[in-house]
Scaffold this active site. Sequence first.
Site, PDB file in Angstrom:
ATOM      1  N   ASP A  33      26.311 107.350   1.581  1.00  0.00           N
ATOM      2  CA  ASP A  33      27.804 106.673   1.508  1.00  0.00           C
ATOM      3  C   ASP A  33      29.226 108.070   1.099  1.00  0.00           C
ATOM      4  OD1 ASP A  33      29.664 104.445   0.553  1.00  0.00           O
ATOM      5  OD2 ASP A  33      30.920 106.761   0.267  1.00  0.00           O
ATOM      6  N   ILE A  34      29.840 108.421   1.508  1.00  0.00           N
ATOM      7  CA  ILE A  34      30.593 109.237   1.998  1.00  0.00           C
ATOM      8  C   ILE A  34      31.353 109.506   0.614  1.00  0.00           C
ATOM      9  CG2 ILE A  34      32.900 108.754   2.729  1.00  0.00           C
ATOM     10  CD1 ILE A  34      32.931 111.377   5.032  1.00  0.00           C
ATOM     11  N   ASN A  91      31.013  93.839   0.579  1.00  0.00           N
ATOM     12  CA  ASN A  91      31.796  93.802   0.179  1.00  0.00           C
ATOM     13  C   ASN A  91      32.903  92.356   1.902  1.00  0.00           C
ATOM     14  OD1 ASN A  91      31.824  94.271  -2.380  1.00  0.00           O
ATOM     15  ND2 ASN A  91      32.751  97.175  -1.050  1.00  0.00           N
ATOM     16  N   HIS A 104      27.903  96.347   6.335  1.00  0.00           N
ATOM     17  CA  HIS A 104      26.783  96.908   5.381  1.00  0.00           C
ATOM     18  C   HIS A 104      26.908  96.434   4.313  1.00  0.00           C
ATOM     19  CE1 HIS A 104      31.734  97.695   4.715  1.00  0.00           C
ATOM     20  NE2 HIS A 104      31.127  98.132   3.990  1.00  0.00           N
ATOM     21  N   HIS A 106      25.707  97.667   0.430  1.00  0.00           N
ATOM     22  CA  HIS A 106      25.410  99.096  -0.308  1.00  0.00           C
ATOM     23  C   HIS A 106      24.214  98.994  -1.119  1.00  0.00           C
ATOM     24  CE1 HIS A 106      30.378 100.116  -0.045  1.00  0.00           C
ATOM     25  NE2 HIS A 106      29.716  98.723   0.573  1.00  0.00           N
TER      26      HIS A 106
HETATM   27  P1  AMP Z   1      33.857  98.629   2.033  1.00  0.00           P
HETATM   28  O1  AMP Z   1      35.036  98.502   1.180  1.00  0.00           O
HETATM   29  O2  AMP Z   1      32.504  97.871   1.474  1.00  0.00           O
HETATM   30  O3  AMP Z   1      33.641  98.424   3.278  1.00  0.00           O
HETATM   31  O4  AMP Z   1      32.257  99.852   1.785  1.00  0.00           O
HETATM   32  C1  AMP Z   1      33.120 101.750   3.033  1.00  0.00           C
HETATM   33  C2  AMP Z   1      32.049 102.545   2.508  1.00  0.00           C
HETATM   34  O5  AMP Z   1      32.369 102.738   3.654  1.00  0.00           O
HETATM   35  C3  AMP Z   1      33.197 102.908   1.760  1.00  0.00           C
HETATM   36  O6  AMP Z   1      31.811 102.882   0.080  1.00  0.00           O
HETATM   37  C4  AMP Z   1      33.694 104.610   1.839  1.00  0.00           C
HETATM   38  O7  AMP Z   1      32.816 105.584   0.678  1.00  0.00           O
HETATM   39  C5  AMP Z   1      32.552 104.393   2.782  1.00  0.00           C
HETATM   40  N1  AMP Z   1      32.512 105.458   4.132  1.00  0.00           N
HETATM   41  C6  AMP Z   1      33.312 105.591   4.873  1.00  0.00           C
HETATM   42  N2  AMP Z   1      34.032 106.250   5.549  1.00  0.00           N
HETATM   43  C7  AMP Z   1      32.027 106.736   5.782  1.00  0.00           C
HETATM   44  C8  AMP Z   1      31.718 107.735   6.398  1.00  0.00           C
HETATM   45  N3  AMP Z   1      32.118 108.023   7.940  1.00  0.00           N
HETATM   46  N4  AMP Z   1      30.355 107.698   5.850  1.00  0.00           N
HETATM   47  C9  AMP Z   1      30.195 107.470   5.212  1.00  0.00           C
HETATM   48  N5  AMP Z   1      30.244 106.597   4.400  1.00  0.00           N
HETATM   49  C10 AMP Z   1      31.484 105.985   5.248  1.00  0.00           C
END
Ligand code: AMP
Length: 120
Positions: A33-34, A91, A104, A106
């Site tokens: 995760d970024i 989520n 996705h 987590h």
């Molecule tokens: P959600 O709120 O469950 O949709 O989580 C989305 C997740 O994606 C968050 O934890 C972000 O930090 C992560 N995220 C967004 N853009 C990227 C990216 N380019 N690379 C890796 N993780 C990302």
Amino acid sequence: MTYDPNNVFAKILRGEIPCKKVYEDDFALAFHDINPQAPIHVLVIPKAAYVSILDFSAEAAPELVTGFFRAVGTVARQLGLEEPGFRMMANIGSDGGQEVPHLHIHLFGGRKMGRMISKD
Ligand code: AMP
């Protein structure tokens, strides 16, 4: 909900933007995760266009459903999370706090995860 092919994880799957890959097979891609919320915070996504567990569970081919969830377990084991454990979370939608409309999972680990959900 209609799948948006321009979401950020679709772009990662197409190789249009980079990711810190930890695992890949025919069914799934896993990457860091970024914006990590734990010492280990990895996302596992299916290599197919599904918004959430709702359309995935209803419409995905059985081999993809199986392959995806096997990949989640493989990634958790490869990250060394089997002991002392970890948290797995998905989520869904607005109240669920979903930001990226591509399914996705987590995986959080590396510390005690505390109570199950925020009370905010
Ligand atoms: P959600 O709120 O469950 O949709 O989580 C989305 C997740 O994606 C968050 O934890 C972000 O930090 C992560 N995220 C967004 N853009 C990227 C990216 N380019 N690379 C890796 N993780 C990302």
